[in-house]
Design a protein around this motif. Sequence first.
Motif, short mmCIF file in Angstrom:
data_model
loop_
_atom_site.label_atom_id
_atom_site.label_comp_id
_atom_site.label_asym_id
_atom_site.label_seq_id
_atom_site.Cartn_x
_atom_site.Cartn_y
_atom_site.Cartn_z
N ALA A 37 117.27 45.89 82.42
CA ALA A 37 118.14 45.10 81.53
C ALA A 37 117.76 43.63 81.57
CB ALA A 37 119.60 45.29 81.92
N GLN A 38 117.09 43.24 82.65
CA GLN A 38 116.69 41.83 82.77
C GLN A 38 115.62 41.44 81.75
OE1 GLN A 38 115.76 41.50 86.92
NE2 GLN A 38 117.94 41.58 87.49
N ARG A 39 115.13 42.42 81.03
CA ARG A 39 114.20 42.10 79.95
C ARG A 39 114.87 41.29 78.85
NH1 ARG A 39 110.00 44.78 79.02
NH2 ARG A 39 109.26 46.15 80.61
N LEU A 40 116.20 41.40 78.75
CA LEU A 40 116.92 40.75 77.66
C LEU A 40 117.63 39.50 78.15
CD1 LEU A 40 118.73 43.87 76.11
CD2 LEU A 40 116.42 43.01 75.58
N THR A 41 118.09 38.70 77.19
CA THR A 41 118.96 37.58 77.49
C THR A 41 120.40 38.06 77.35
OG1 THR A 41 117.41 35.98 76.62
CG2 THR A 41 119.71 35.32 76.64
N TRP A 42 121.17 37.89 78.41
CA TRP A 42 122.57 38.31 78.38
C TRP A 42 123.48 37.09 78.50
CZ3 TRP A 42 123.90 43.58 78.02
CH2 TRP A 42 122.85 44.49 78.21
N MET A 276 118.55 47.89 72.80
CA MET A 276 117.63 46.76 72.95
C MET A 276 116.79 46.87 74.22
SD MET A 276 117.55 44.82 70.34
CE MET A 276 116.70 43.41 71.05
N VAL A 277 117.39 47.35 75.29
CA VAL A 277 116.62 47.54 76.52
C VAL A 277 115.53 48.59 76.27
CG1 VAL A 277 116.69 48.45 78.90
CG2 VAL A 277 118.44 46.84 78.12
N TRP A 278 115.92 49.66 75.58
CA TRP A 278 114.96 50.74 75.32
C TRP A 278 113.84 50.26 74.40
CZ3 TRP A 278 113.99 54.57 78.16
CH2 TRP A 278 113.31 55.70 77.70
N ALA A 279 114.19 49.47 73.37
CA ALA A 279 113.19 48.95 72.44
C ALA A 279 112.18 48.09 73.20
CB ALA A 279 113.85 48.15 71.32
#
Length: 640
Positions: A37-42, A276-279
């Motif tokens: 999940a750290q691939r994204l900006t949260w 989004m994590v999967w993409a």
Amino acid sequence: MPEAFVAPGQAAKPTGQYCDMVLKAQQEPEAFWLQQAQRLTWQTFPQAASRSDFTGDVVIDWYAGGVLNASESCLDRHLQTQPDKTALIWEGQDEGQREVLSYRVLHERVCRLANVMRRLGVKKGDCVAIHLPMVAEGVIAMLACARIGAIHVVLFGGFSPEGLAERLSDSGAVLVLTADVARRGEKRIPSKETMDAALQRCADASRVKHVLVVPVTGADVPMQAERDLNYAHEVAQELPTCPAEPMQAQDPLFLLYTSGSTGRPKGLVHGTGGYMVWASFTHAVVFDHKPTDIFWCTADISWITGHTYVVYGPLANGGTIMVYEGLPSWPQPGRWWDVIDRNGVTVFYTSPTVVRAAMREDEAVVRSRSLESLRILGTVGEPISPEAWHWFHDEVGKGRCAVVDTWWQTETGGVMITAAANSVVPRAGAASLPLPGVEATLLDTQSAVVQGAGEGLLCMARSWPGQAQSIWQDHARFKQTYFTTCPGYYFTGDGARREADGYYWITGRVDDVVNVSGHRIGTAEIEDAIATDHEVVESAAVGIPHDLKGQGLVVFVVPREQGVFHPDAVNRAVAAGVGRYAVPEKIYVVSDLPKTRSGKIVRRLLRKIAAHDLDGLGDLSTLADPDIVDELIALVKAQA
Ligand code: WTA
């Protein structure tokens, strides 16, 4: 997982990382998926990875407690590190049409449109329909929806007014983006006119307040006062910044309609965080993403492939995407190879249909192009034969590119089974291995798990972040469609064979879905459209093998009156009810259909007869009228 499942030692670029991921995802899924999940900006990092459950009411729940906006992960964060990097290269089908958008410019355009939508009253949770050809505005529109928390519903340009109306009504879209006219080679597709007809059809049910018309060709089209607005005029009035709506991880990002074996198309709902994590994860792992890549996924944005690998995956990973408007071989053969050479495309992701068509062209077409920028090739949507795989590898990849066949579905959000580039040794024609965290399982018809080598129904034993959450406003149908055939599992609708070392081969749909050039067509939809013709008593649509398209659609139709009925009526009904793309390959006008004594059409027989596969038709004595089979065989032979 045994060592033999991956063979990094033999991979083009050995990496033990992939093995580590497979093990970690299996042993500590919560920790693994929180790490991913750290691939994204949260805005708020999630507290949990999965709280999904395939039993009971079926809950698909990823990243609870997480708050984010997909457009921030795709745009804003890259503004801080690489504002001038090219985000999107667009080429039109006419010579000289080219536009290069940096992350800064893409962000500005998305914000302007997001502001227009907000001004027009679109709110978080509203649906917005996008009906555009492959122009930059399609990508911009999707991200602008995400920006304000609107749920986008991208609609295929090939749908008839009826097909569009059905989806507009079902989704309850409040705003539509369409083109004046779309180009497709020499053809002009009257997008606005088709949309007008669709809106008229669903006038009562429609909640559409505005139609934004993108001037693609600049053609003059009728504009309904107050309702219809020129996209260019509207965005010009807005500011290039727009605050991003905070979204819960489970809030829907989009709906996408797809066909199933029964009933009308279903709007699959994809949530924001998990999708989004999967993409991002699959784009990085499957295509071995490098910051210098120019990534060209040739899929239309109205397809799930266009969502995940034209837009969300590569942009989340800060990549450069190529968007090309035109056909592979128009105005001349090899047009797509020119697009690759001109733009230095490094990853080329397309369909087996495109590969098969290119194989039929003169060898000189592909050999006269350099294609030296390419490093990875991929296919999706249908099985690729070993022959086509090798041609792709040898002629397009010149023997030096990794080739990835990727198996997945609208429902899965992203790739599930593949030989990830430079990590897994590919096997020509095989989908290969499940990605880390994908618990693919084969079940037999009694729902018993097939161990080791064998064949069965392809199911998933555990949820993954990209899994669709539901069917729009019909969770019961979601549960019924995917979780009842094999209780406790997600059932894909596909059959597969597994080798002793774990490699999967997809054997095709086990339900009544036909895959024509990667278009998923539900035979029930075709039959429903034909049923609108009052001269028809009943019909049955089946798929047969087709050299170029993978599968072709064949229809058997029983008219009220023999001899008077003209098969063209079937084509008209399908074009009107579904769209021209679904018009059948062949129509047989027959006096009856083979049925069981309880009145069920025996599709297995029709499939075999239509395919001229007349050996082993099985026991016909259970049919209500076995004689009909001879009539059908004679007819099919006569019209071969
Ligand atoms: C088929 C497309 C074999 C399969 C992303 C699946 C494939 C359906 C492959 C999903 C492949 C997709 N090999 N068959 N590599 N990829 N399929 O939802 O039958 O449009 O269930 O998603 O296409 O089609 P959809």
